[in-house]
Scaffold this motif. Structure first.
Motif, PDB file in Angstrom:
ATOM      1  N   ALA A   1      14.456  30.624 104.003  1.00  0.00           N
ATOM      2  CA  ALA A   1      15.123  30.135 105.218  1.00  0.00           C
ATOM      3  C   ALA A   1      15.298  31.281 106.203  1.00  0.00           C
ATOM      4  CB  ALA A   1      16.485  29.549 104.860  1.00  0.00           C
ATOM      5  N   PRO A   2      15.402  30.944 107.483  1.00  0.00           N
ATOM      6  CA  PRO A   2      15.736  31.990 108.464  1.00  0.00           C
ATOM      7  C   PRO A   2      17.088  32.606 108.110  1.00  0.00           C
ATOM      8  CG  PRO A   2      15.107  29.931 109.554  1.00  0.00           C
ATOM      9  CD  PRO A   2      15.206  29.633 108.098  1.00  0.00           C
ATOM     10  N   PRO A   3      17.285  33.870 108.413  1.00  0.00           N
ATOM     11  CA  PRO A   3      18.523  34.568 108.015  1.00  0.00           C
ATOM     12  C   PRO A   3      19.804  33.840 108.422  1.00  0.00           C
ATOM     13  CG  PRO A   3      16.963  36.129 108.917  1.00  0.00           C
ATOM     14  CD  PRO A   3      16.360  34.775 109.113  1.00  0.00           C
ATOM     15  N   GLU A   4      19.812  33.208 109.583  1.00  0.00           N
ATOM     16  CA  GLU A   4      21.040  32.533 110.025  1.00  0.00           C
ATOM     17  C   GLU A   4      21.332  31.262 109.233  1.00  0.00           C
ATOM     18  OE1 GLU A   4      17.655  31.170 112.683  1.00  0.00           O
ATOM     19  OE2 GLU A   4      18.380  33.092 111.956  1.00  0.00           O
ATOM     20  N   LEU A   5      20.358  30.772 108.441  1.00  0.00           N
ATOM     21  CA  LEU A   5      20.557  29.552 107.651  1.00  0.00           C
ATOM     22  C   LEU A   5      20.712  29.823 106.151  1.00  0.00           C
ATOM     23  CD1 LEU A   5      18.008  27.143 109.386  1.00  0.00           C
ATOM     24  CD2 LEU A   5      20.474  27.251 109.691  1.00  0.00           C
ATOM     25  N   HIS A   6      20.768  31.090 105.746  1.00  0.00           N
ATOM     26  CA  HIS A   6      20.889  31.424 104.324  1.00  0.00           C
ATOM     27  C   HIS A   6      22.121  30.773 103.688  1.00  0.00           C
ATOM     28  CE1 HIS A   6      18.072  35.092 103.746  1.00  0.00           C
ATOM     29  NE2 HIS A   6      17.473  34.116 104.404  1.00  0.00           N
ATOM     30  N   ALA A   7      23.254  30.851 104.333  1.00  0.00           N
ATOM     31  CA  ALA A   7      24.492  30.290 103.768  1.00  0.00           C
ATOM     32  C   ALA A   7      24.368  28.772 103.612  1.00  0.00           C
ATOM     33  CB  ALA A   7      25.691  30.634 104.641  1.00  0.00           C
TER      34      ALA A   7
ATOM     35  N   PHE B   1      21.552  26.982 103.231  1.00  0.00           N
ATOM     36  CA  PHE B   1      20.616  26.667 102.156  1.00  0.00           C
ATOM     37  C   PHE B   1      21.226  26.950 100.791  1.00  0.00           C
ATOM     38  CE2 PHE B   1      17.702  25.697 105.287  1.00  0.00           C
ATOM     39  CZ  PHE B   1      16.432  25.424 104.788  1.00  0.00           C
ATOM     40  N   LYS B   2      22.031  27.988 100.713  1.00  0.00           N
ATOM     41  CA  LYS B   2      22.710  28.301  99.448  1.00  0.00           C
ATOM     42  C   LYS B   2      23.680  27.172  99.084  1.00  0.00           C
ATOM     43  CE  LYS B   2      25.237  31.899  97.062  1.00  0.00           C
ATOM     44  NZ  LYS B   2      25.828  33.221  97.123  1.00  0.00           N
ATOM     45  N   ARG B   3      24.386  26.654 100.067  1.00  0.00           N
ATOM     46  CA  ARG B   3      25.309  25.541  99.837  1.00  0.00           C
ATOM     47  C   ARG B   3      24.532  24.291  99.411  1.00  0.00           C
ATOM     48  NH1 ARG B   3      27.338  24.969 104.649  1.00  0.00           N
ATOM     49  NH2 ARG B   3      26.383  22.992 105.131  1.00  0.00           N
ATOM     50  N   PHE B   4      23.421  23.981 100.083  1.00  0.00           N
ATOM     51  CA  PHE B   4      22.585  22.835  99.708  1.00  0.00           C
ATOM     52  C   PHE B   4      22.071  22.969  98.278  1.00  0.00           C
ATOM     53  CE2 PHE B   4      21.142  21.840 104.316  1.00  0.00           C
ATOM     54  CZ  PHE B   4      22.340  21.183 104.554  1.00  0.00           C
ATOM     55  N   HIS B   5      21.659  24.183  97.927  1.00  0.00           N
ATOM     56  CA  HIS B   5      21.176  24.416  96.560  1.00  0.00           C
ATOM     57  C   HIS B   5      22.291  24.142  95.547  1.00  0.00           C
ATOM     58  CE1 HIS B   5      18.911  26.119  93.267  1.00  0.00           C
ATOM     59  NE2 HIS B   5      19.953  26.872  92.972  1.00  0.00           N
ATOM     60  N   GLY B   6      23.502  24.571  95.854  1.00  0.00           N
ATOM     61  CA  GLY B   6      24.644  24.308  94.977  1.00  0.00           C
ATOM     62  C   GLY B   6      24.929  22.832  94.833  1.00  0.00           C
ATOM     63  N   TYR B   7      24.834  22.094  95.932  1.00  0.00           N
ATOM     64  CA  TYR B   7      25.041  20.641  95.869  1.00  0.00           C
ATOM     65  C   TYR B   7      24.006  19.984  94.955  1.00  0.00           C
ATOM     66  CZ  TYR B   7      27.964  21.004 100.111  1.00  0.00           C
ATOM     67  OH  TYR B   7      28.920  21.324 101.026  1.00  0.00           O
ATOM     68  N   ASN B   8      22.741  20.346  95.134  1.00  0.00           N
ATOM     69  CA  ASN B   8      21.671  19.687  94.385  1.00  0.00           C
ATOM     70  C   ASN B   8      21.652  20.041  92.913  1.00  0.00           C
ATOM     71  OD1 ASN B   8      20.851  18.298  96.558  1.00  0.00           O
ATOM     72  ND2 ASN B   8      18.785  19.119  96.639  1.00  0.00           N
ATOM     73  N   THR B   9      22.107  21.200  92.551  1.00  0.00           N
ATOM     74  CA  THR B   9      22.143  21.541  91.132  1.00  0.00           C
ATOM     75  C   THR B   9      23.365  20.965  90.444  1.00  0.00           C
ATOM     76  OG1 THR B   9      23.246  23.635  91.621  1.00  0.00           O
ATOM     77  CG2 THR B   9      20.832  23.683  91.397  1.00  0.00           C
ATOM     78  N   GLY B  10      24.299  20.443  91.218  1.00  0.00           N
ATOM     79  CA  GLY B  10      25.483  19.837  90.635  1.00  0.00           C
ATOM     80  C   GLY B  10      26.535  20.832  90.217  1.00  0.00           C
ATOM     81  N   VAL B  11      26.406  22.084  90.638  1.00  0.00           N
ATOM     82  CA  VAL B  11      27.356  23.099  90.207  1.00  0.00           C
ATOM     83  C   VAL B  11      28.361  23.469  91.289  1.00  0.00           C
ATOM     84  CG1 VAL B  11      25.774  24.085  88.528  1.00  0.00           C
ATOM     85  CG2 VAL B  11      25.832  25.016  90.826  1.00  0.00           C
ATOM     86  N   TYR B  12      28.185  22.953  92.490  1.00  0.00           N
ATOM     87  CA  TYR B  12      29.063  23.358  93.581  1.00  0.00           C
ATOM     88  C   TYR B  12      29.232  22.187  94.538  1.00  0.00           C
ATOM     89  CZ  TYR B  12      30.707  25.940  97.674  1.00  0.00           C
ATOM     90  OH  TYR B  12      31.432  26.379  98.742  1.00  0.00           O
ATOM     91  N   ASN B  13      30.444  21.934  94.980  1.00  0.00           N
ATOM     92  CA  ASN B  13      30.648  20.843  95.929  1.00  0.00           C
ATOM     93  C   ASN B  13      31.249  21.312  97.246  1.00  0.00           C
ATOM     94  OD1 ASN B  13      33.358  21.252  95.528  1.00  0.00           O
ATOM     95  ND2 ASN B  13      33.796  19.195  94.818  1.00  0.00           N
ATOM     96  N   GLY B  14      31.299  22.601  97.461  1.00  0.00           N
ATOM     97  CA  GLY B  14      31.865  23.140  98.686  1.00  0.00           C
ATOM     98  C   GLY B  14      33.266  23.675  98.497  1.00  0.00           C
ATOM     99  N   HIS B  15      33.958  23.223  97.467  1.00  0.00           N
ATOM    100  CA  HIS B  15      35.329  23.671  97.215  1.00  0.00           C
ATOM    101  C   HIS B  15      35.486  24.316  95.838  1.00  0.00           C
ATOM    102  CE1 HIS B  15      36.564  21.598 100.836  1.00  0.00           C
ATOM    103  NE2 HIS B  15      35.956  20.507 100.398  1.00  0.00           N
ATOM    104  N   TRP B  16      34.676  23.910  94.898  1.00  0.00           N
ATOM    105  CA  TRP B  16      34.771  24.464  93.555  1.00  0.00           C
ATOM    106  C   TRP B  16      33.383  24.517  92.940  1.00  0.00           C
ATOM    107  CZ3 TRP B  16      32.638  21.306  90.001  1.00  0.00           C
ATOM    108  CH2 TRP B  16      32.601  19.947  90.288  1.00  0.00           C
ATOM    109  N   ALA B  17      33.264  25.312  91.910  1.00  0.00           N
ATOM    110  CA  ALA B  17      32.010  25.426  91.168  1.00  0.00           C
ATOM    111  C   ALA B  17      32.263  24.992  89.729  1.00  0.00           C
ATOM    112  CB  ALA B  17      31.499  26.855  91.202  1.00  0.00           C
TER     113      ALA B  17
END
Length: 156
Positions: free
Chosen positions: A27-33, A35-51
């Motif tokens: 991803a472009p540098p300004e979108l790293h955060a 994409f990291k959040r999207f990756h957490g959502y899709n793996t089921g390990v992160y929902n934005g508030h907890w892991a």
């Protein structure tokens, strides 16, 4: 495309139902955060508030198993079989750490194909890769043998 039951399954498959992968490094540098959040959502390990720390540990342990099985040059079939067995084990009950348990699972999976390793066998009668990697782990022979026996008992 029809499913071919005779072909091998891919070694790397998603550990969750959602197969979409977000690669932060692409991803472009300004979108790293983002994409990291999207990756957490899709793996089921992160929902934005907890892991989900339990799931994160499971994924880390599976990655460790994958690395060790590759280092020991297991076949694709052995890697898949061992990964399923490793994932089914309760690592806390066995004790010894994920690296040592992974090593023992690999040794047990390879036995069926003639690559033999047991900590109490003479090194010249053991598989060379297992002997070398076992020495690199740095555990005493008695510790490896105890873990090997516990893993063997748990899988039987």
């Amino acid at each position: 495309m029809e499913y071919d039951e005779q072909s091998d399954e891919p070694i790397i498959s998603p550990d969750t139902e959602n197969a979409t992968h977000f690669h932060t490094s692409e991803a472009p540098p300004e979108l790293h955060a983002k994409f990291k959040r999207f990756h957490g959502y899709n793996t089921g390990v992160y929902n934005g508030h907890w892991a989900d720390n339990k799931e994160l540990r499971r994924l880390d342990n599976l990655a460790l198993y994958d690395a060790i099985s590759s280092q020991l040059e297991l076949t694709n079939h052995q890697k898949r079989t061992g990964r399923q067995l490793f994932d089914a084990l309760d690592l806390k009950d066995i004790g010894g750490g994920a690296a040592l348990i992974s090593f023992c699972v690999c040794a047990l999976v390879c036995r069926d194909d003639g690559r033999i390793y047991h900590p109490y066998r003479n090194d010249r009668n053991n598989d060379d890769l297992f002997v070398k990697f076992g020495n690199e782990l740095g555990f005493r022979r008695k510790i490896v043998a105890a873990c090997y026996n516990r893993v063997s008992d748990a899988l039987n």
